[in-house]
Structures are given as C-alpha cells and as structure tokens.
Design a protein around this motif. Structure first.
Motif, PDB file in Angstrom:
ATOM      1  N   ARG A  58       0.872  -1.176   0.000  1.00 36.19           N
ATOM      2  CA  ARG A  58       0.000   0.000   0.000  1.00 36.19           C
ATOM      3  C   ARG A  58       0.910   1.227   0.000  1.00 36.19           C
ATOM      4  O   ARG A  58       1.648   1.456   0.952  1.00 36.19           O
ATOM      5  N   ALA A  59       0.854   1.981  -1.091  1.00 35.77           N
ATOM      6  CA  ALA A  59       1.662   3.198  -1.157  1.00 35.77           C
ATOM      7  C   ALA A  59       0.824   4.368  -0.647  1.00 35.77           C
ATOM      8  O   ALA A  59      -0.389   4.439  -0.884  1.00 35.77           O
ATOM      9  N   ILE A  60       1.477   5.264   0.070  1.00 30.14           N
ATOM     10  CA  ILE A  60       0.787   6.406   0.698  1.00 30.14           C
ATOM     11  C   ILE A  60       1.500   7.673   0.256  1.00 30.14           C
ATOM     12  O   ILE A  60       2.724   7.787   0.458  1.00 30.14           O
ATOM     13  N   GLY A  61       0.782   8.612  -0.315  1.00 27.42           N
ATOM     14  CA  GLY A  61       1.439   9.873  -0.663  1.00 27.42           C
ATOM     15  C   GLY A  61       0.786  10.595  -1.813  1.00 27.42           C
ATOM     16  O   GLY A  61      -0.304  10.231  -2.277  1.00 27.42           O
ATOM     17  N   GLU A  62       1.505  11.593  -2.259  1.00 27.37           N
ATOM     18  CA  GLU A  62       1.049  12.527  -3.280  1.00 27.37           C
ATOM     19  C   GLU A  62       0.457  11.859  -4.526  1.00 27.37           C
ATOM     20  O   GLU A  62       1.087  10.985  -5.123  1.00 27.37           O
ATOM     21  N   GLY A  63      -0.740  12.279  -4.895  1.00 26.12           N
ATOM     22  CA  GLY A  63      -1.349  11.817  -6.147  1.00 26.12           C
ATOM     23  C   GLY A  63      -1.886  10.398  -6.086  1.00 26.12           C
ATOM     24  O   GLY A  63      -2.354   9.863  -7.098  1.00 26.12           O
ATOM     25  N   LEU A  64      -1.800   9.763  -4.914  1.00 22.66           N
ATOM     26  CA  LEU A  64      -2.275   8.391  -4.788  1.00 22.66           C
ATOM     27  C   LEU A  64      -3.646   8.388  -4.103  1.00 22.66           C
ATOM     28  O   LEU A  64      -4.065   9.397  -3.527  1.00 22.66           O
ATOM     29  N   ARG A  65      -4.299   7.241  -4.143  1.00 22.59           N
ATOM     30  CA  ARG A  65      -5.576   7.114  -3.435  1.00 22.59           C
ATOM     31  C   ARG A  65      -5.345   7.392  -1.943  1.00 22.59           C
ATOM     32  O   ARG A  65      -4.334   6.975  -1.378  1.00 22.59           O
ATOM     33  N   VAL A  66      -6.259   8.122  -1.330  1.00 19.80           N
ATOM     34  CA  VAL A  66      -6.135   8.419   0.109  1.00 19.80           C
ATOM     35  C   VAL A  66      -6.337   7.109   0.881  1.00 19.80           C
ATOM     36  O   VAL A  66      -7.299   6.387   0.635  1.00 19.80           O
ATOM     37  N   LYS A  67      -5.419   6.817   1.778  1.00 21.66           N
ATOM     38  CA  LYS A  67      -5.475   5.553   2.517  1.00 21.66           C
ATOM     39  C   LYS A  67      -6.073   5.767   3.914  1.00 21.66           C
ATOM     40  O   LYS A  67      -6.060   6.888   4.445  1.00 21.66           O
ATOM     41  N   VAL A  68      -6.567   4.657   4.481  1.00 24.82           N
ATOM     42  CA  VAL A  68      -7.209   4.711   5.801  1.00 24.82           C
ATOM     43  C   VAL A  68      -6.530   3.723   6.743  1.00 24.82           C
ATOM     44  O   VAL A  68      -6.349   2.551   6.403  1.00 24.82           O
ATOM     45  N   ASN A  69      -6.158   4.205   7.908  1.00 21.21           N
ATOM     46  CA  ASN A  69      -5.616   3.320   8.942  1.00 21.21           C
ATOM     47  C   ASN A  69      -6.684   3.077  10.010  1.00 21.21           C
ATOM     48  O   ASN A  69      -7.424   3.987  10.390  1.00 21.21           O
ATOM     49  N   VAL A  70      -6.693   1.844  10.507  1.00 16.19           N
ATOM     50  CA  VAL A  70      -7.607   1.491  11.596  1.00 16.19           C
ATOM     51  C   VAL A  70      -6.800   1.000  12.794  1.00 16.19           C
ATOM     52  O   VAL A  70      -5.968   0.101  12.661  1.00 16.19           O
ATOM     53  N   ASN A  71      -7.018   1.625  13.933  1.00 24.20           N
ATOM     54  CA  ASN A  71      -6.349   1.199  15.168  1.00 24.20           C
ATOM     55  C   ASN A  71      -7.161   0.110  15.854  1.00 24.20           C
ATOM     56  O   ASN A  71      -8.375   0.224  15.982  1.00 24.20           O
ATOM     57  N   ILE A  72      -6.447  -0.919  16.277  1.00 22.74           N
ATOM     58  CA  ILE A  72      -7.067  -1.912  17.145  1.00 22.74           C
ATOM     59  C   ILE A  72      -6.141  -2.065  18.343  1.00 22.74           C
ATOM     60  O   ILE A  72      -5.089  -1.408  18.386  1.00 22.74           O
ATOM     61  N   GLY A  73      -6.487  -2.918  19.289  1.00 22.02           N
ATOM     62  CA  GLY A  73      -5.558  -3.162  20.399  1.00 22.02           C
ATOM     63  C   GLY A  73      -6.251  -3.243  21.736  1.00 22.02           C
ATOM     64  O   GLY A  73      -7.285  -2.608  21.960  1.00 22.02           O
ATOM     65  N   ALA A 321      -9.155  17.595   5.162  1.00 26.09           N
ATOM     66  CA  ALA A 321      -7.688  17.479   5.151  1.00 26.09           C
ATOM     67  C   ALA A 321      -7.216  16.779   3.878  1.00 26.09           C
ATOM     68  O   ALA A 321      -6.259  17.212   3.226  1.00 26.09           O
ATOM     69  N   ALA A 322      -7.898  15.686   3.521  1.00 27.52           N
ATOM     70  CA  ALA A 322      -7.465  14.932   2.333  1.00 27.52           C
ATOM     71  C   ALA A 322      -7.691  15.756   1.066  1.00 27.52           C
ATOM     72  O   ALA A 322      -6.875  15.710   0.141  1.00 27.52           O
ATOM     73  N   MET A 323      -8.771  16.518   1.042  1.00 29.71           N
ATOM     74  CA  MET A 323      -8.991  17.364  -0.139  1.00 29.71           C
ATOM     75  C   MET A 323      -7.876  18.412  -0.245  1.00 29.71           C
ATOM     76  O   MET A 323      -7.466  18.800  -1.334  1.00 29.71           O
ATOM     77  N   ALA A 324      -7.342  18.815   0.922  1.00 27.48           N
ATOM     78  CA  ALA A 324      -6.269  19.823   0.925  1.00 27.48           C
ATOM     79  C   ALA A 324      -4.893  19.187   0.712  1.00 27.48           C
ATOM     80  O   ALA A 324      -3.891  19.906   0.657  1.00 27.48           O
ATOM     81  N   GLY A 325      -4.830  17.836   0.649  1.00 27.67           N
ATOM     82  CA  GLY A 325      -3.540  17.208   0.342  1.00 27.67           C
ATOM     83  C   GLY A 325      -3.042  16.189   1.348  1.00 27.67           C
ATOM     84  O   GLY A 325      -1.971  15.602   1.146  1.00 27.67           O
TER      85      GLY A 325
END
Ligand code: SF4
Length: 446
Positions: A58-73, A321-325
């Motif tokens: 999963r690549a994260i960064g400029e021009g890529l699909r916005v990614k989502v992290n989920v915390n568990i624990g 935030a994601a719309m702003a980058g």
C-alpha cells in the motif's frame, strides 16, 4: 561511511529501478510504476514494507488514493485477542489499508505477533507503549530507560512491523514551550505524554531525538517506515495550530530530511482537534516544512462537543484534510474519548473514514467511476446494481428491506411519487417509446 555491502533500503532501491513490490502497488493504484518509484525515492510517498511481514503493498502519498488506517488493540481493562482480530477482520472488509496494533493490555508480544501473522495489510505500532507499560508494571513510566525504548523498537522490527510511530519531535525545547503556553488540554497523545513526563522528570533530551541516528540505523536494517508522531498535537479546538504544535512540526521536518538522507521512509502525523477553517493551512504547513512528506492525519476532529459521534467529526475533518492534500487518514470511532471501541464501533469508524477518503479521492479524479455507476443504477431503479456499488451492501439491502414499498420497482420513501420513475416514464412517453404512463396510474401522479 557506509560500506558497499550494506543492503539498499527500498527507498534507495527506488532511486535506481522499480522494485517488484513498488510495481505491484502502482498497478493497484493505476499509476505508472516508474513514477511511484521516483516518488518513494524522493520521500513524497512511502510504501511501508517490512520483509519479515511482507504485507500487501500500500503506497501512501502525493497523487495516490487516500489511505485509511484502523487502530485496534487491547487495554489493561479489556484484553481479548480474539476480539481484536475480529476488529481487524471487520476493518479490512470495509476498506482499511493499514492496521495499527495499539495494545497496552495482556501479553503484548504474543498479541502483536498474532496480529502480524493474521493481517496481510501493513501493520503499524507505537513501541513506546510497550516500553512504558512494561516499565510501569515494575515501577513508573518515567523510569523507562533508553534501552527499554530501543529494545521495544527492535523487538517490533524483528517481528515484522511495517511502520512505527516515533515521537521524535517531543523535545526539551517543545516541552519548555508547552510548559509556558496557555494550552487547555496540555498533552493528549499517549506516547507524547510518556515522553513529556520523562523529559520533565529527568530534565534530559528525548532519547528518540538525541539517538535519532541510531533509530535510522535500525529502520535501515529492518526496513520499517517511520511515522513521525505528533506527541504535542492539539487536544481541543482552542489549542489548534499553537506554538508547541508548530515547534514540534519544525523538528519533524528536520527528522524527515535526516531520514531521507539515510534512505529511510518517513511520513508525518498530524493533528488532532482542528476547526475546519484551519485544516487546509495545517496541511499546507506540513507539506512545506516537511518537504512534501506524506501527511497522516489523526481525524482531525472539527468540534469537541460530539462524544459518541466522533467518527462523524473525524470524517468531516479527514475529508477536508485529504482534499487539501493529506494522504493517510487515521480512523476515529464513536467510542473516541469514551471507551475502548467494540467491533461495531470499528466497523462504523472504518466506514466513516473510507467515505471521507473516497470523497477526497473524487476531487483528485480517483474512483469516480463507482459514483457514476451508482448514479446510473439509481436512474435505472436497479436495486441490485445499487447494492453492488455500495460501501456496505448488506446494510443498504437491509435498510431497503425493512420498509418495503407497495410497488417493488421504487422505494418506500416516495412510493408511487417516485421522482425518478415519473420523469423517466414521461420522457419515454414523450419520445414515443411507451404509452402515456399517467393514463394507467392513480391520481397521485397527475
Ligand atoms: S421512491 Fe424516491 S427515494 Fe426512492 S428511488 Fe424513487 S425517487 Fe428515490
């Protein structure tokens, strides 16, 4: 000086060629592999990938699909590994791109190892939780030593953790600034609070900052990405974008540059609680100070008054935030500020963040086909087609079924006043393809 036989990191490899794993991530994203490799080499995208775990890329960064992290624990009050694995399963089903194990209760090593074994997405952790918790079991968090801290990081790296939150920006200077500030909520980050207390107690520099080169060596050796934590993030709207937050961000900018020079992938974590009108500026400041490093935002929550509904306040902030980058959204559940989330909370929180990420993607020209397919299915009153385009088809089907319409083609919202059907039928009639439908319908449509 580095010796010729030192293994290249993924980031360094990307400067020379397109590694297979980068190519696979690029194909998933629908972007040219050589472009993604260049972005990773420049530090404008990260691909957390510890070879011991070898997750789906999963690549994260400029021009890529916005990614989502989920915390568990787990927590000390509720430690049930089976339930945490169930949370991970639900998060993956509803579109998570990464899972962070934030466990602080039970046997932390075996919980983490089991999660790494079961989850094929990139796994993140916050090793200072383990160092602090284990020290607290013997004495107090502030008695944690540098060896405790780096020992936990090494253990996580050897287990296969793909990215780790390290609060390198909580320094003597930023803590001094905090102590003189008029902040309302002081420190709300758990790792940030451990380090702030440690610095205040010992009067010494944060070991993650003073030994940052050593941390980089470990990241090189084990190939994990740094997630530079915002330990001094604002915990309420009134504290947003204040001096301690910005001071910490400046240090994180320095850490990004040093990581890049060492061939280590780094992203930067961001606030927190931020009023809507400050979000775009926060993203622009991070992108400028951290030279385009991927921005991983924790919400941000856009109001403080909605406990029980913070998946909504977080999704509003995440979308803006994601719309702003911003590149990576950390989900928020309805249990935020209240309790350890349940499996249902994780489901609802994941869906809220996935909606925020997708809404921002559409503004980047990514993923719009699905919205178009939904619009066409709606126009055709094709219910199966609509369920197929839904983020949660089971829920959409159940909501339609609980109030069945008298006429199966429409839904019970407008029934025989269905706007779509009425205009469609009239247009058909006008085009001469059908009898005037009004002739055989009741008064309601006249
Ligand atoms: S009945 Fe109303 S809400 Fe339902 S599909 Fe038709 S226009 Fe849409």
């Amino acid at each position: 000086m580095r010796h010729w036989f030192v293994r290249m990191t993924l980031m360094e490899d990307c400067a020379k060629r397109v590694p297979k794993i980068v190519s696979a991530a690029a194909i998933n994203e629908g972007v040219p592999p050589d472009r993604l490799a260049r972005q990773i080499a420049a530090g404008r995208a990260v691909l957390p990938f510890n070879p011991v775990h070898s997750p789906e890329p999963r690549a994260i960064g400029e021009g890529l699909r916005v990614k989502v992290n989920v915390n568990i624990g787990t927590s000390n009050d509720h430690a049930d590994l089976k339930e945490e694995l169930q949370k991970a399963k639900v998060a993956i089903k509803f579109g998570a791109d990464a899972i962070m194990d934030l466990s602080t209760g039970g046997d932390l090593d075996s919980i983490r190892r089991r999660i790494i074994k079961e989850v094929r997405l990139p796994i993140g952790t916050v090793p200072i939780y383990q160092a602090g918790m284990e020290t607290a079991r013997r004495s107090a968090v502030v008695d944690m030593t540098e060896d405790d801290l780096f020992g936990a990081i090494e253990k996580h790296a050897r287990d296969g953790v793909d990215f780790m939150t390290v609060h390198c920006g909580v320094t003597k200077e930023s803590v001094e600034l905090l102590s003189r500030s008029k902040r309302i909520t002081d420190v709300v980050s758990r790792g940030g609070s451990f380090l702030t207390a440690w610095i205040l107690h010992h009067g010494e520099e944060n070991p993650l900052y003073s030994n940052y080169d050593y941390l980089l060596e470990m990241a090189r050796e084990h190939e994990f990405a740094l997630s530079l934590g915002d330990g001094l993030r604002p915990g309420c709207l009134a504290d947003a974008t204040d001096a301690p937050q910005l001071r910490e961000l400046m240090t994180l900018g320095e850490c990004v540059e040093r990581a890049r020079a060492a061939g280590v992938q780094a992203m930067v974590e961001g606030p927190g609680h931020v009023p809507m009108h400050q979000i775009a500026a926060n993203v622009a400041i991070e992108k400028s100070i951290c030279k385009g490093a991927p921005f991983y935002v924790l919400g941000p929550l856009v109001t403080d008054i909605a406990p029980g509904y913070d998946h909504i306040t977080g999704a509003i902030g995440g979308a803006i935030a994601a719309m702003a980058g911003a590149d990576f959204l950390c989900y928020v559940t309805p249990a935020e500020h209240l309790s350890l989330p349940t499996v249902e909370d994780v489901k609802v929180g994941t869906i809220a963040s996935v909606i925020a990420a997708h809404a921002a993607d559409v503004t980047r020209g990514i993923g719009f086909e699905r919205d178009l397919a939904m619009a066409k299915a709606r126009k055709a009153l094709d219910w199966e087609g609509q369920f197929a385009c839904s983020l949660d088809p089971e829920n959409a089907r159940a909501v339609r079924a609980r109030r069945r319409p008298a006429e199966d083609e429409v839904c019970s919202m407008c029934g025989d006043l269905c706007a779509i059907k009425m205009v469609r039928d009239e247009l058909k009639a006008k085009r001469g393809n059908a009898k005037r439908p009004g002739e055989k319908r009741g008064k309601a449509n006249r």
